[in-house]
Design an enzyme around this catalytic site. Structure first.
Site, PDB file in Angstrom:
ATOM      1  N   THR A 287       0.801  -0.969  -0.011  1.00 32.67           N
ATOM      2  CA  THR A 287       0.439  -0.042   0.134  1.00 32.67           C
ATOM      3  C   THR A 287       1.174   1.776   0.114  1.00 32.67           C
ATOM      4  O   THR A 287       1.982   1.042   0.488  1.00 32.67           O
ATOM      5  CB  THR A 287      -1.238   0.259   1.163  1.00 32.67           C
ATOM      6  OG1 THR A 287      -0.251  -0.229   2.078  1.00 32.67           O
ATOM      7  CG2 THR A 287      -1.471  -1.026   1.322  1.00 32.67           C
ATOM      8  N   ASP A 288       0.498   2.463  -0.319  1.00 30.87           N
ATOM      9  CA  ASP A 288       0.383   3.331   0.081  1.00 30.87           C
ATOM     10  C   ASP A 288       0.820   4.320   1.607  1.00 30.87           C
ATOM     11  O   ASP A 288       0.399   3.526   2.376  1.00 30.87           O
ATOM     12  CB  ASP A 288       0.482   4.707  -1.098  1.00 30.87           C
ATOM     13  CG  ASP A 288       1.735   5.797  -1.307  1.00 30.87           C
ATOM     14  OD1 ASP A 288       2.565   6.081  -0.441  1.00 30.87           O
ATOM     15  OD2 ASP A 288       1.210   6.544  -2.012  1.00 30.87           O
ATOM     16  N   TYR A 289       1.270   4.974   1.854  1.00 30.92           N
ATOM     17  CA  TYR A 289       1.356   5.153   3.929  1.00 30.92           C
ATOM     18  C   TYR A 289       0.242   5.029   4.187  1.00 30.92           C
ATOM     19  O   TYR A 289      -1.222   6.381   3.111  1.00 30.92           O
ATOM     20  CB  TYR A 289       2.164   7.002   3.153  1.00 30.92           C
ATOM     21  CG  TYR A 289       2.660   7.096   5.057  1.00 30.92           C
ATOM     22  CD1 TYR A 289       3.794   6.555   5.954  1.00 30.92           C
ATOM     23  CD2 TYR A 289       2.653   7.781   5.682  1.00 30.92           C
ATOM     24  CE1 TYR A 289       4.777   7.625   6.107  1.00 30.92           C
ATOM     25  CE2 TYR A 289       2.511   7.446   6.610  1.00 30.92           C
ATOM     26  CZ  TYR A 289       3.569   7.502   7.181  1.00 30.92           C
ATOM     27  OH  TYR A 289       4.541   8.319   8.737  1.00 30.92           O
ATOM     28  N   GLY A 291      -2.217   3.687   4.115  1.00 25.10           N
ATOM     29  CA  GLY A 291      -3.638   3.833   2.342  1.00 25.10           C
ATOM     30  C   GLY A 291      -4.551   2.800   2.631  1.00 25.10           C
ATOM     31  O   GLY A 291      -5.777   2.899   2.249  1.00 25.10           O
TER      32      GLY A 291
END
Length: 764
Positions: A287-289, A291
């Site tokens: 995931t992104d930060y 997310g």
């Protein structure tokens, strides 16, 4: 009977899908299977966890708040720790003090260089030089790996047609074909190629991001909703991600935005149906930060619910949210399966295996490498060369450039004497004190016979709060408001300018005016800077605008009034000398725009590969009632995609085709002869565009399908040829089948998307 047949076909399809996503490395499969056979559920879930460690002081890893989790096997990796000794300390805990001794993976945002920083990705793309782009990634990998990093969150390949979006600076512009070629080059630079990927301790794993469509957020606002048809996704936005998969990228990062009403992080169609089943991706997805936890605000459930949805969609590793820690509870409640947890764990372990971390957990922890392989003179020389190749000459009236190495040069502007802004946004590993300033770079290249004088002239922006937001992360420009008024700063600049033979105005955006969470609705050069520029022009001295920007700006007034404009983006740690190289003609500029520059914000989105309406405006006209146009401005851009001037002039011959027609198995060659008509040697980016004149669905007015950067000496001619096959003519039709269709095609070749020579052929 029919129902049984459908079931049989479904099982067959599932079997094929499963086979497609199975590794072809039996040795790795056995190793990972044996290891997983020893793991508890908690240890498997721990591999899915990528927390932020904060800074860990060397020698204090044991007492850090993350150490106990590592010992318990509750952490799969960490990111953005800088320093090989710190990383070695943390890795030692994982492989010497945890039960199964599973090594950690260490990632970092190595976006356009490590300590030797190259131009921002938008600037790298403007070189149109795939070998140089691959070399920049290679050097970034060497330096990052020497400091303990084995995984980079790069390349970012999001296509965007809206320069209001701050992260425009991190991508490769508006064109999917060019974006795909750049993705391949960067991945090969980071990882190595094919069987040799990860073979060396200087190869690191790439992570293509942000999957998918992140650059198409509504209103150009970061993290915002994306809503488009699937036919548009496949034809205009998805290709660079697929190109990255085809290049063997090891990992993929999910995007923040929603797609089809479902956040990408929980979108099974994106993460499994397309990425894995259609494209055959075999790596892992992170995931992104935060997310996962952000999906709570999207409105699709609490942390446990959204975490389960992410796992079932195909997410393997959770950055920061620690939401996947809840999947044990979801397993007990029947909301996820053991197989889904095992699949995610397997993919993370396989990544570590591919990197060689099981064979040698300290593969990237050689403390001696950090002393000799980071920010070296050799790396800096390459960065300087690439930076000079990234700059785009937008205007050069009366041959104002190149400058002569004589007399007095005034370097003026709020960006003229700053080190910290030179590397550009997302240069997290850089030493902000090492880059030279524009003043220093000009003086260094000009030599002792030139006197360089300086004045700041203005603040970055009149509003101090806005300036504070635009100069974060140590990039401050130190406002002079308390000691000097705007009028005093302007007067000082004009006094300095009067003593000079020529004025170099270093203006535009600061490095943090673009990048994440830096969207803008006004794309003009900031107010007080424009006032300064106008007053400098009134002196009657030649003025060269050295433009810093991380996105297309609206430069209509500047284009009409400033004699010379050199767009230098943010050129990295060696930008200052590179700027001097181009200003004085030691390097002939060869950069070309990879995004359309609008005349005003109201034209956005504006991009070259648009479609016609049923009432198109005739090219070259402005207003015609009941046609697709504006009352107050024409449809044309200020600078088209592919545009960029040189200190010489290139002349194109007519396009020659080897054949007037081809069939579905044939090919033809399109050629032009390019002649350097000037007195300076130079490089030209020869660009191939194709238009499908009639389709089963509407087709763009032109699409980039090839390019070649050629060096041509003064007075010399070179023939450039492009091979055209039916494969090059394919597109996704209404049913999302990837097809070519018989009919007529226009071939266009030129130095930008507007100024082209054309020919026509038929596909039978």
């Amino acid at each position: 009977m029919k129902r049984l047949l459908v079931l049989a076909l479904s099982l067959c399809t599932l079997g094929l899908t499963a086979q497609k996503n199975v590794s072809k490395d039996p040795k790795m499969d056995k190793f990972v299977s044996d290891l997983m056979g020893k793991m508890t559920l908690e240890e498997k879930i721990g591999q899915l966890n990528l927390p932020s460690s904060g800074d860990i002081t060397t020698g204090q890893a044991k007492s850090s708040n993350i150490a106990e989790k590592i010992k318990k096997g509750e952490v799969g990796g960490l990111f953005n720790i800088k320093g090989v000794e710190k990383i070695r300390d943390v890795q030692r805990i994982a492989v010497e003090e945890s039960r199964l001794k599973i090594p950690l993976i260490f990632g970092m945002d190595v976006i356009h260089g490590y300590e030797t920083v190259f131009p921002i990705p938008l600037g790298l793309a403007a070189t149109w030089n795939m070998a140089a782009i691959e070399q920049s990634a290679r050097i970034a990998a060497i330096e990052a790996s020497a400091d303990g990093i084995s995984w980079t969150f790069s390349p970012m390949v999001d296509i965007s047609r809206d320069p209001r979006w701050g992260r425009f600076s991190e991508g490769s512009g508006e064109d999917p074909y060019l974006g795909g070629q750049i993705a391949k080059a960067m991945i090969h630079g980071y990882q190595g190629v094919g069987d040799k990927a990860y073979a060396l301790n200087s190869n690191i794993m790439a992570c293509v991001k942000h999957y998918a469509l992140y650059g198409a957020g509504e209103a150009g606002r970061d993290y915002n909703t994306v809503d488009m048809s699937r036919i548009r996704m496949f034809n205009e936005y998805l290709y660079p991600y697929q190109a990255a998969v085809d290049a063997g990228v090891g990992s993929v990062m999910a995007s923040f935005n929603e797609v089809d009403g479902v956040p990408a992080t929980a979108n099974k169609w994106l993460m499994t149906d397309v990425l894995r089943d259609k494209w055959g991706f075999k790596g892992f997805v992170v995931t992104d930060y935060t997310g996962i936890s952000e999906m709570i605000d999207h409105g699709i459930g609490d942390l446990q619910t959204v975490s389960a949805r992410a796992l079932k969609a195909g997410i393997d590793m959770d950055m920061v949210s620690e939401g996947l820690a809840t999947v044990g509870k979801s397993l007990r409640e029947g909301k996820v399966t053991q197989a889904e947890i095992d699949q995610a764990c397997r993919r993370v372990l396989e990544a570590k295996y591919k990197l060689g971390l099981f064979a040698d957990p300290y593969k990237y922890c050689d403390v001696n490498r950090a002393k000799t392989e980071i920010y070296t003179p050799e790396h800096r020389a390459v960065a300087r060369k690439i930076a000079s190749e990234s700059f785009v000459l937008l205007k050069n009236a009366n041959n104002t450039l190149p400058l002569k190495k004589q007399g007095t040069i005034a370097v003026v502007g709020p960006l003229a004497d700053t080190r910290s802004n030179m590397p550009g946004t997302w240069s997290v590993a850089v030493n902000l004190d090492t880059a030279r300033t524009v003043v220093e770079g000009v003086q260094a290249v000009a030599g002792a016979n030139v006197k360089v004088v300086y004045a700041k002239g203005s603040h970055l922006i009149s509003d101090p709060v806005y300036e504070e937001h635009a100069t974060m992360f140590g990039r401050t420009l130190h406002r002079d408001k308390e000691t000097r008024s705007d009028e005093e700063m302007l007067k000082e600049a004009l006094d300095v300018a009067k003593s000079a033979d020529v004025i170099v105005a270093a203006l535009g955006e600061s490095s943090e005016m673009s990048g994440e969470s830096s969207s803008r609705t006004n794309l003009d050069i900031p107010d007080v800077q424009k006032t300064l520029l106008k007053e400098l022009l009134k002196t009657g001295k030649p003025v060269v605008l050295v433009l810093f920007t991380g996105r297309p700006l609206t430069l209509t007034w500047e284009n009409e009034n400033v004699p010379a404009i050199l767009n230098v983006w943010f050129g990295g740690t060696e930008a200052a000398e590179a700027i001097g190289d181009v200003l004085f003609g030691d390097v002939n500029p060869s950069g070309k725009l990879i995004a359309t520059f609008p005349k005003n914000v109201g034209q956005i989105p504006l991009f070259y590969n648009h479609k016609n309406t049923g009432r198109p405006l005739q090219e070259g006209k402005w207003f015609e009632k009941f046609r697709s146009n504006y009352l107050d401005v024409d449809n044309d851009p200020l600078y088209p995609f592919g545009y960029g001037l040189s200190y010489t002039t290139f002349e194109y011959s007519d396009v020659k085709l080897s054949s007037a027609s081809i069939d579905g198995k044939g090919e033809l060659t399109a050629s032009v002869t390019v002649t350097n008509k000037g007195k300076a040697d130079g490089a030209e980016v020869v660009q191939l565009y194709i238009r499908d004149l009639v389709g089963s669905v509407t087709r763009p007015v032109k699409e980039l399908k090839g390019f070649e950067k050629v060096f041509i000496r003064a007075g010399e001619s070179k023939t450039v040829s492009f091979r055209i096959t039916p494969e090059l003519l394919k597109f996704y039709n209404y049913n999302l089948d990837y097809v070519f269709e018989p009919g007529d095609f226009d071939v266009m070749i030129g130095g930008n998307s507007h100024d082209v020579k054309s020919a026509r052929f038929t596909l039978n």
